[in-house]
Design an enzyme around this catalytic site. Structure first.
Site, PDB file in Angstrom:
ATOM      1  N   HIS A 166      51.818 -11.264 -44.597  1.00  0.00           N
ATOM      2  CA  HIS A 166      51.820 -12.053 -43.369  1.00  0.00           C
ATOM      3  C   HIS A 166      50.749 -11.517 -42.418  1.00  0.00           C
ATOM      4  O   HIS A 166      50.634 -10.303 -42.213  1.00  0.00           O
ATOM      5  CB  HIS A 166      53.198 -11.995 -42.710  1.00  0.00           C
ATOM      6  N   GLU A 169      51.243  -9.013 -39.519  1.00  0.00           N
ATOM      7  CA  GLU A 169      51.877  -7.754 -39.930  1.00  0.00           C
ATOM      8  C   GLU A 169      50.831  -6.802 -40.511  1.00  0.00           C
ATOM      9  O   GLU A 169      51.108  -6.015 -41.408  1.00  0.00           O
ATOM     10  CB  GLU A 169      52.998  -8.073 -40.937  1.00  0.00           C
ATOM     11  N   GLU A 371      60.902  -4.022 -44.334  1.00  0.00           N
ATOM     12  CA  GLU A 371      60.508  -4.430 -42.985  1.00  0.00           C
ATOM     13  C   GLU A 371      60.379  -3.185 -42.114  1.00  0.00           C
ATOM     14  O   GLU A 371      61.360  -2.608 -41.671  1.00  0.00           O
ATOM     15  CB  GLU A 371      61.554  -5.381 -42.394  1.00  0.00           C
TER      16      GLU A 371
END
Length: 402
Positions: A166, A169, A371
């Site tokens: 992404h 990110e 994450e």
């Protein structure tokens, strides 16, 4: 006193500050309009406050190598900062400049880390760790940027690690490259990294890093379009007429690369309910329409990895399951990774078509979406140090023998 500087493509305030050795506060004070516009525009002029040049006086017995080692600066970068004397004998009393001798670790932790920074960083680790760091191209982005893979280790067990799937990110790319350098350095020196045996890990495991899966998207988030991008009109429209791209996750065609894999793709597309290019959540017209997703797919098919980790941000969570396709040992792995990192192992439902999902479904082997950090993407660089400690703990755990 100040000097006039013309903005080049790829410049951001933080990158200029790092290159010129000044603080962001000083740059903004000299250029109040920078606070107003979300991105710098190539050709724009800025005032750069002057600072005394950083110098080093050569001592008896000094060499380029010994100075670089003592100051923690790359010998190559030190010589590049002193082009006029790089081929001369270093005599005591000679003053050499340290002003431009910026380490790759500075770029990773102190400014936006984009495709150009990655390209230069990969060349740096190749040159610094020959025979340890191996680089290959696994494909190209929509705009033709190379998607680079870095291998370390000679062991029969193969692991895949990726970052920046992404666009916003991108901090995951700099975190992974910091680990690449640190791991390679301990291997080169033949030392343990704390209690972790780097040599044993290398003998047991070969790890392939793909630090930046989505280079076009990363560049868009960091630099915007500024009226000079070939996709300018479409990108702004897909971004809901907003010229700031902080929230952009997709590739340059507005496709979310982590919704591109053939793992119940149709269900994910229906669940998302996004049927045209967008900053996020558009799965495309079919699985694997985007070259960046295809590059990961082909690499996994070719290498037959035993495990895969995909680093995202944010939430400090580890997703480890997929529709009960995962092998029995996966949950135990997730709990180990959670223990060493302080993250939470989460059994996720209601999500399909991600890289981790497809890998588990296709190979019935462990895979994890990790994450990192906590906050709003892009995560602030102030978190780099604390997140890096957590990323190191996770990677060290998966690289050693079980």
């Amino acid at each position: 006193m100040s000097t006039l500087y013309m903005v080049r493509k790829g410049d951001t305030p933080l990158r200029i500050c790092l290159r010129c050795g000044i603080t962001l506060e000083a740059l903004l004070a000299a250029n109040p309009t920078v606070k107003v516009s979300p991105y710098l525009i190539p050709g724009q002029h800025l005032f750069i406050p002057e600072r005394p040049p950083a110098m080093y006086t050569v001592q008896v017995g000094d060499s380029w190598e010994s100075i670089a080692w003592r100051l923690g600066i790359s010998e190559q970068l030190l010589k590049e900062a002193n082009e006029s004397v790089r081929n001369c004998e270093l005599v005591p009393g000679l003053c050499i400049s340290l002003a431009s001798a910026i380490q790759p670790s500075d770029w990773r932790a102190r400014a936006e880390y984009g495709p150009l920074e990655l390209e230069q960083d990969v060349k740096y680790v190749q040159r610094t760790f020959p025979g340890i760091v191996h680089v290959e191209s696994i494909g190209n982005s929509v705009l033709g940027k190379e998607i680079l893979a870095i291998r370390i280790g000679e062991g029969p067990r193969r692991i895949h690690v990726n970052g920046a799937v992404h666009a916003n990110e991108w901090l995951t790319s700099s975190l992974l490259m910091q680990f690449v350098e640190d791991y390679a350095r301990y291997l080169q020196l033949g030392l343990c990294w704390g209690r972790w045996n780097a040599g044993l890990a290398s003998e047991h495991t070969s790890v392939w890093f793909v630090p930046m899966v989505n280079p076009d998207g990363v560049e868009l988030v960091q630099e915007g379009v500024s009226g000079q991008h070939s996709w300018d009109h479409s990108l702004v429209e897909w971004n809901e007429d907003d010229r700031r791209f902080d929230r952009w996750k997709a590739n340059i065609r507005g496709v979310d690369l982590n919704d591109q894999f053939p793992a119940h793709w149709e269900e994910e597309r229906a669940r998302r309910g996004v049927f045209e290019p967008s900053a996020m959540n558009y799965s495309g017209e079919a699985p694997l329409t985007e070259p960046e997703a295809c590059a990961l797919y082909r690499m996994a098919e070719e290498k037959q990895f035993a495990m895969a980790l995909s680093f995202h941000s944010q939430g400090r969570e580890i997703y480890w399951n997929y529709r009960d396709y995962e092998p029995s040992e996966t949950e135990a792995w997730a709990k180990k990774l959670a223990r060493v990192s302080g993250y939470r192992a989460v059994k996720l439902t209601g999500s399909d078509a991600g890289f981790k999902d497809w890998f588990i479904q296709q190979y019935r082997k462990p895979a994890f979406t990790i994450e990192v950090g906590y906050g709003i993407n892009p995560l602030p660089l102030s978190q780099f140090g604390s997140i890096y400690h957590e990323v190191c703990a996770i990677l060290k755990e998966v690289l050693l023998p079980e």
